[in-house]
Enzyme design. Structure first.
Site, PDB file in Angstrom:
ATOM      1  N   CYS A   1      24.901  58.665  27.142  1.00  0.00           N
ATOM      2  CA  CYS A   1      23.887  57.909  27.873  1.00  0.00           C
ATOM      3  C   CYS A   1      22.623  57.897  27.016  1.00  0.00           C
ATOM      4  CB  CYS A   1      23.631  58.628  29.200  1.00  0.00           C
ATOM      5  SG  CYS A   1      22.269  57.939  30.147  1.00  0.00           S
TER       6      CYS A   1
ATOM      7  N   CYS B   1      21.725  51.919  24.331  1.00  0.00           N
ATOM      8  CA  CYS B   1      22.171  52.227  25.694  1.00  0.00           C
ATOM      9  C   CYS B   1      23.675  52.048  25.680  1.00  0.00           C
ATOM     10  CB  CYS B   1      21.521  51.246  26.667  1.00  0.00           C
ATOM     11  SG  CYS B   1      22.244  51.262  28.321  1.00  0.00           S
TER      12      CYS B   1
ATOM     13  N   HIS C   1      25.704  51.113  27.769  1.00  0.00           N
ATOM     14  CA  HIS C   1      26.223  49.919  28.442  1.00  0.00           C
ATOM     15  C   HIS C   1      26.210  48.701  27.501  1.00  0.00           C
ATOM     16  CE1 HIS C   1      25.668  52.269  32.040  1.00  0.00           C
ATOM     17  NE2 HIS C   1      26.142  51.299  32.800  1.00  0.00           N
TER      18      HIS C   1
ATOM     19  N   GLU D   1      27.335  46.266  34.543  1.00  0.00           N
ATOM     20  CA  GLU D   1      28.059  46.943  35.632  1.00  0.00           C
ATOM     21  C   GLU D   1      28.710  45.917  36.569  1.00  0.00           C
ATOM     22  OE1 GLU D   1      27.462  50.594  37.160  1.00  0.00           O
ATOM     23  OE2 GLU D   1      27.070  51.327  35.145  1.00  0.00           O
TER      24      GLU D   1
ATOM     25  N   ASP E   1      27.815  60.143  31.827  1.00  0.00           N
ATOM     26  CA  ASP E   1      26.868  59.027  31.765  1.00  0.00           C
ATOM     27  C   ASP E   1      26.340  58.821  33.181  1.00  0.00           C
ATOM     28  OD1 ASP E   1      25.422  56.790  30.893  1.00  0.00           O
ATOM     29  OD2 ASP E   1      27.060  55.427  31.358  1.00  0.00           O
ATOM     30  N   SER E   2      25.263  58.070  33.263  1.00  0.00           N
ATOM     31  CA  SER E   2      24.732  57.726  34.580  1.00  0.00           C
ATOM     32  C   SER E   2      25.724  56.863  35.369  1.00  0.00           C
ATOM     33  CB  SER E   2      23.419  56.977  34.418  1.00  0.00           C
ATOM     34  OG  SER E   2      23.616  55.858  33.581  1.00  0.00           O
TER      35      SER E   2
END
Ligand code: DGL
Length: 267
Positions: free
Chosen positions: A74, A186, A188, A152, A11-12
């Site tokens: 991702c 996404c 996240h 994050e 993932d990023s």
């Protein structure tokens, strides 16, 4: 025939950790190598060419770890670069879009579906196209780039006023559109599941982390390439400092402490 090589996940940043935790839960015998490109997160605000270049670096690194398959955990890479990395990857390579669309089409009753993701994901139109191709009647999509740094930074609990106010603002048009299903496009975003479900009461949320883990499990079962060791382990690699990674990562892996090694992945 069993295959004890690891599953590669990238993932990023940190979002793919959540899918990784679900893979471990579904298939505890599997070894996993996780790469978070934390030095270059976010991908979702970048151009297609840049995202493809980054994804190629990620895949090359995982291949150097002798992985048997790759999951791009991702939404951005899955929407923008999956075809490209599939072309160059010698091992089976999956993204999160197809599984999420299938789950959404199973969940929806009205055929009215929404998608949220990064700028790049929504700009690609991939989710919309696939949803209409699978029979959706109406699709509304919305880029929600602020949700990535929020997650994050740990602004994600149900009682977090910042998270709920940002989500409320992004989700207003989706609420008004009267959809019955929302794809969290996404990796996240499933961390904001409770916040989002409080805002969109009664809407089915498609959790891309879980769906991605199920995609991996299905492939491993169908191909008969499962590991035959008693318990697999997970190795974590990041491209920025590993200090602080453990603290931030806890949110994505149910509070567990994990340690990562910093690696250089560009040529
Ligand atoms: N994990 C990325 C995704 O699913 C979001 C973060 C980013 O913009 O890189 O799209």
């Amino acid at each position: 025939m069993s295959d004890n090589r690891p599953i590669g996940v990238f993932d990023s940043g940190l979002g793919g950790l959540y899918a990784t935790a679900h893979i471990s839960h579904l298939m505890p015998r599997e070894n996993i190598v996780y790469l978070g490109d934390t030095a270059r997160v976010p991908y979702g605000t970048r151009s297609r060419e840049t995202i493809i270049g980054y994804a190629e670096d990620d895949v090359r690194f995982l291949l150097s770890k002798d992985v048997k398959m790759i999951l791009a955990a991702c939404g951005t890479v899955s929407s923008v670069a999956l075809d490209k990395i599939k072309e160059s990857s010698p091992v089976p390579t999956f993204g999160i879009v197809e599984g999420a669309v299938e789950s959404a089409m199973k969940a929806t009753i009205s055929g009215r579906v929404a998608v949220i993701g990064t700028d790049a994901t929504i700009g690609s139109g991939v989710f919309e196209k696939m949803l209409y191709a699978r029979g959706a009647n109406f699709v509304i999509s919305r880029a929600c780039p602020l949700l990535v740094p929020l997650v994050e930074c740990g602004f994600c609990g149900r009682d977090n006023v910042v998270a709920s106010s940002v989500c409320r603002s992004y989700l207003e048009p989706i609420k008004e559109a009267g959809v019955d299903t929302l794809i969290l496009g996404c990796t996240h975003f499933p961390i904001l599941y409770d916040v989002i479900s409080d805002i969109l009461c009664g809407v089915s949320l498609i959790d891309t982390g879980r769906v991605a883990a199920e995609t991996v499990a299905r492939y491993i079962l169908q191909s008969g390439s499962g590991a035959d060791i008693s318990r697999g382990d997970v190795r974590y690699y990041v491209t920025d400092s590993a200090d602080g990674f453990s603290a931030a990562a806890k949110i994505f892996v149910g509070g567990k402490k994990i340690c990562a090694e910093t690696v250089e992945i560009t040529k």
